[in-house]
Design a protein around this motif. Structure first.
Motif, PDB file in Angstrom:
ATOM      1  N   PRO A   1       5.030   7.708  -3.050  1.00 14.54           N
ATOM      2  CA  PRO A   1       4.048   8.280  -3.978  1.00 14.54           C
ATOM      3  C   PRO A   1       4.447   8.152  -5.444  1.00 14.54           C
ATOM      4  CG  PRO A   1       4.368   9.746  -2.110  1.00 14.54           C
ATOM      5  CD  PRO A   1       5.389   8.638  -1.986  1.00 14.54           C
ATOM      6  N   GLU A   2       5.728   8.304  -5.731  1.00 15.70           N
ATOM      7  CA  GLU A   2       6.169   8.226  -7.133  1.00 15.70           C
ATOM      8  C   GLU A   2       6.058   6.816  -7.714  1.00 15.70           C
ATOM      9  OE1 GLU A   2       9.749   8.553  -4.377  1.00 15.70           O
ATOM     10  OE2 GLU A   2       7.927   9.705  -4.669  1.00 15.70           O
ATOM     11  N   ALA A   3       6.033   5.800  -6.870  1.00 20.54           N
ATOM     12  CA  ALA A   3       5.844   4.426  -7.356  1.00 20.54           C
ATOM     13  C   ALA A   3       4.392   4.173  -7.754  1.00 20.54           C
ATOM     14  CB  ALA A   3       6.270   3.422  -6.286  1.00 20.54           C
ATOM     15  N   LEU A   4       3.485   4.956  -7.195  1.00 19.53           N
ATOM     16  CA  LEU A   4       2.052   4.785  -7.458  1.00 19.53           C
ATOM     17  C   LEU A   4       1.537   5.718  -8.547  1.00 19.53           C
ATOM     18  CD1 LEU A   4       0.960   4.562  -3.736  1.00 19.53           C
ATOM     19  CD2 LEU A   4       1.117   2.667  -5.361  1.00 19.53           C
TER      20      LEU A   4
ATOM     21  N   PHE B   1      -3.732  10.091  -5.210  1.00 23.54           N
ATOM     22  CA  PHE B   1      -2.541   9.247  -5.389  1.00 23.54           C
ATOM     23  C   PHE B   1      -1.950   9.288  -6.798  1.00 23.54           C
ATOM     24  CE2 PHE B   1      -4.974   7.202  -1.921  1.00 23.54           C
ATOM     25  CZ  PHE B   1      -4.020   7.282  -0.927  1.00 23.54           C
ATOM     26  N   GLY B   2      -2.648   9.928  -7.737  1.00 22.70           N
ATOM     27  CA  GLY B   2      -2.147   9.987  -9.110  1.00 22.70           C
ATOM     28  C   GLY B   2      -2.392   8.709  -9.891  1.00 22.70           C
ATOM     29  N   THR B   3      -3.300   7.879  -9.397  1.00 20.62           N
ATOM     30  CA  THR B   3      -3.653   6.623 -10.063  1.00 20.62           C
ATOM     31  C   THR B   3      -5.115   6.312  -9.748  1.00 20.62           C
ATOM     32  OG1 THR B   3      -2.993   4.323 -10.397  1.00 20.62           O
ATOM     33  CG2 THR B   3      -2.884   5.154  -8.145  1.00 20.62           C
ATOM     34  N   GLY B   4      -5.743   5.494 -10.568  1.00 23.67           N
ATOM     35  CA  GLY B   4      -7.173   5.245 -10.429  1.00 23.67           C
ATOM     36  C   GLY B   4      -7.595   4.380  -9.270  1.00 23.67           C
ATOM     37  N   SER B   5      -6.698   3.557  -8.745  1.00 28.25           N
ATOM     38  CA  SER B   5      -7.020   2.669  -7.626  1.00 28.25           C
ATOM     39  C   SER B   5      -5.756   2.418  -6.821  1.00 28.25           C
ATOM     40  CB  SER B   5      -7.575   1.334  -8.129  1.00 28.25           C
ATOM     41  OG  SER B   5      -7.550   0.356  -7.116  1.00 28.25           O
ATOM     42  N   LEU B   6      -5.795   2.761  -5.552  1.00 26.45           N
ATOM     43  CA  LEU B   6      -4.632   2.517  -4.699  1.00 26.45           C
ATOM     44  C   LEU B   6      -4.342   1.030  -4.590  1.00 26.45           C
ATOM     45  CD1 LEU B   6      -2.391   3.413  -2.810  1.00 26.45           C
ATOM     46  CD2 LEU B   6      -4.080   3.476  -0.950  1.00 26.45           C
ATOM     47  N   ALA B   7      -5.366   0.208  -4.434  1.00 24.97           N
ATOM     48  CA  ALA B   7      -5.159  -1.239  -4.301  1.00 24.97           C
ATOM     49  C   ALA B   7      -4.515  -1.814  -5.557  1.00 24.97           C
ATOM     50  CB  ALA B   7      -6.482  -1.940  -3.997  1.00 24.97           C
TER      51      ALA B   7
ATOM     52  N   ALA C   1       2.711  -2.224  -8.668  1.00 23.96           N
ATOM     53  CA  ALA C   1       4.038  -1.653  -8.401  1.00 23.96           C
ATOM     54  C   ALA C   1       4.897  -2.595  -7.576  1.00 23.96           C
ATOM     55  CB  ALA C   1       3.888  -0.302  -7.696  1.00 23.96           C
ATOM     56  N   ALA C   2       4.309  -3.216  -6.570  1.00 24.98           N
ATOM     57  CA  ALA C   2       5.080  -4.094  -5.685  1.00 24.98           C
ATOM     58  C   ALA C   2       5.405  -5.436  -6.327  1.00 24.98           C
ATOM     59  CB  ALA C   2       4.325  -4.312  -4.380  1.00 24.98           C
ATOM     60  N   ALA C   3       4.556  -5.921  -7.213  1.00 27.05           N
ATOM     61  CA  ALA C   3       4.830  -7.208  -7.871  1.00 27.05           C
ATOM     62  C   ALA C   3       5.994  -7.088  -8.847  1.00 27.05           C
ATOM     63  CB  ALA C   3       3.584  -7.730  -8.575  1.00 27.05           C
TER      64      ALA C   3
ATOM     65  N   THR D   1       0.862  -1.177   0.000  1.00 27.81           N
ATOM     66  CA  THR D   1       0.000   0.000   0.000  1.00 27.81           C
ATOM     67  C   THR D   1       0.900   1.230   0.000  1.00 27.81           C
ATOM     68  OG1 THR D   1      -2.001   0.987   0.969  1.00 27.81           O
ATOM     69  CG2 THR D   1      -0.305   0.192   2.523  1.00 27.81           C
ATOM     70  N   SER D   2       0.286   2.393   0.035  1.00 27.04           N
ATOM     71  CA  SER D   2       1.076   3.624   0.086  1.00 27.04           C
ATOM     72  C   SER D   2       1.840   3.702   1.406  1.00 27.04           C
ATOM     73  CB  SER D   2       0.159   4.844  -0.055  1.00 27.04           C
ATOM     74  OG  SER D   2      -0.657   4.979   1.094  1.00 27.04           O
ATOM     75  N   ALA D   3       2.918   4.457   1.409  1.00 29.80           N
ATOM     76  CA  ALA D   3       3.706   4.626   2.636  1.00 29.80           C
ATOM     77  C   ALA D   3       2.841   5.208   3.748  1.00 29.80           C
ATOM     78  CB  ALA D   3       4.905   5.530   2.361  1.00 29.80           C
ATOM     79  N   GLU D   4       1.955   6.124   3.399  1.00 26.54           N
ATOM     80  CA  GLU D   4       1.044   6.726   4.379  1.00 26.54           C
ATOM     81  C   GLU D   4       0.131   5.671   4.992  1.00 26.54           C
ATOM     82  OE1 GLU D   4      -3.015   9.382   4.101  1.00 26.54           O
ATOM     83  OE2 GLU D   4      -1.542   9.589   2.500  1.00 26.54           O
ATOM     84  N   LYS D   5      -0.492   4.842   4.167  1.00 27.72           N
ATOM     85  CA  LYS D   5      -1.428   3.816   4.661  1.00 27.72           C
ATOM     86  C   LYS D   5      -0.686   2.696   5.393  1.00 27.72           C
ATOM     87  CE  LYS D   5      -5.330   5.297   2.666  1.00 27.72           C
ATOM     88  NZ  LYS D   5      -6.544   5.609   3.403  1.00 27.72           N
ATOM     89  N   ALA D   6       0.563   2.441   5.036  1.00 26.77           N
ATOM     90  CA  ALA D   6       1.330   1.364   5.675  1.00 26.77           C
ATOM     91  C   ALA D   6       1.587   1.653   7.152  1.00 26.77           C
ATOM     92  CB  ALA D   6       2.648   1.141   4.947  1.00 26.77           C
ATOM     93  N   ARG D   7       1.468   2.905   7.550  1.00 23.39           N
ATOM     94  CA  ARG D   7       1.650   3.258   8.966  1.00 23.39           C
ATOM     95  C   ARG D   7       0.387   3.010   9.795  1.00 23.39           C
ATOM     96  NH1 ARG D   7       4.658   7.366   6.354  1.00 23.39           N
ATOM     97  NH2 ARG D   7       2.933   8.841   6.385  1.00 23.39           N
ATOM     98  N   ALA D   8      -0.731   2.767   9.128  1.00 17.47           N
ATOM     99  CA  ALA D   8      -2.006   2.586   9.839  1.00 17.47           C
ATOM    100  C   ALA D   8      -2.026   1.255  10.584  1.00 17.47           C
ATOM    101  CB  ALA D   8      -3.164   2.646   8.847  1.00 17.47           C
ATOM    102  N   PRO D   9      -2.605   1.241  11.778  1.00 19.56           N
ATOM    103  CA  PRO D   9      -2.610   0.006  12.568  1.00 19.56           C
ATOM    104  C   PRO D   9      -3.302  -1.161  11.869  1.00 19.56           C
ATOM    105  CG  PRO D   9      -3.793   1.781  13.716  1.00 19.56           C
ATOM    106  CD  PRO D   9      -3.229   2.356  12.472  1.00 19.56           C
TER     107      PRO D   9
END
Length: 140
Positions: free
Chosen positions: A73-76, A92-98, A104-106, A47-55
């Motif tokens: 952000p630049e990866a997304l 996020f600069g993209t149509g779906s964060l998921a 990007a991660a794959a 997920t985004s770096a911001e969301k990765a900090r969420a519990p």
């Protein structure tokens, strides 16, 4: 007998991308992932770096025994996705964060197994991407 000159085939790299509202309960993340195809065979969550900090993101990764990849952000931004949410594009600069996180991660050449799936309460989404080979420098 296998040819010693030929490298062994590499198992596909499968990553689930997740997106969620700040108030989304952990159960919503589990439900979205189940709708997307489940956690079996995954090598990571992303997920985004911001969301990765969420519990709830950290708790989902712990519950599944998977690493959580925090994407810059630049990866997304600009990652092409089949879903085109104006809200996600603005944020996020993209149509779906998921979907963007999974792709990007794959790694290079990744493809989505299906478009994003939503939790029943629509507070979380998940998508699974698969790449034939792990990204360079990744031991898988």
């Amino acid at each position: 007998m296998s040819d010693p000159q030929k490298p062994a085939p590499v198992a596909p790299r499968r990553v689930a991308g997740i997106g969620f509202r700040a108030a989304a309960p952990l159960e919503a993340l589990h439900a979205a992932l189940a709708q997307a195809g489940g956690g079996g065979g995954l090598q990571a969550l992303a997920t985004s770096a911001e969301k990765a900090r969420a519990p709830q993101a950290r708790a989902l990764a712990r519950a599944l025994g998977l690493p959580l990849i925090a994407l810059a952000p630049e990866a997304l931004a600009g990652q092409p996705t089949p879903t085109r949410s104006p809200r996600q594009i603005a944020r996020f600069g993209t149509g779906s964060l998921a979907e963007a996180s999974a792709l990007a991660a794959a790694g290079p050449g990744a493809r989505l197994l299906s478009p994003r799936a939503l939790s029943p309460d629509r507070s979380a989404s998940a998508a699974i991407a698969e790449a034939a080979f792990p990204p360079p420098g990744d031991p898988q």
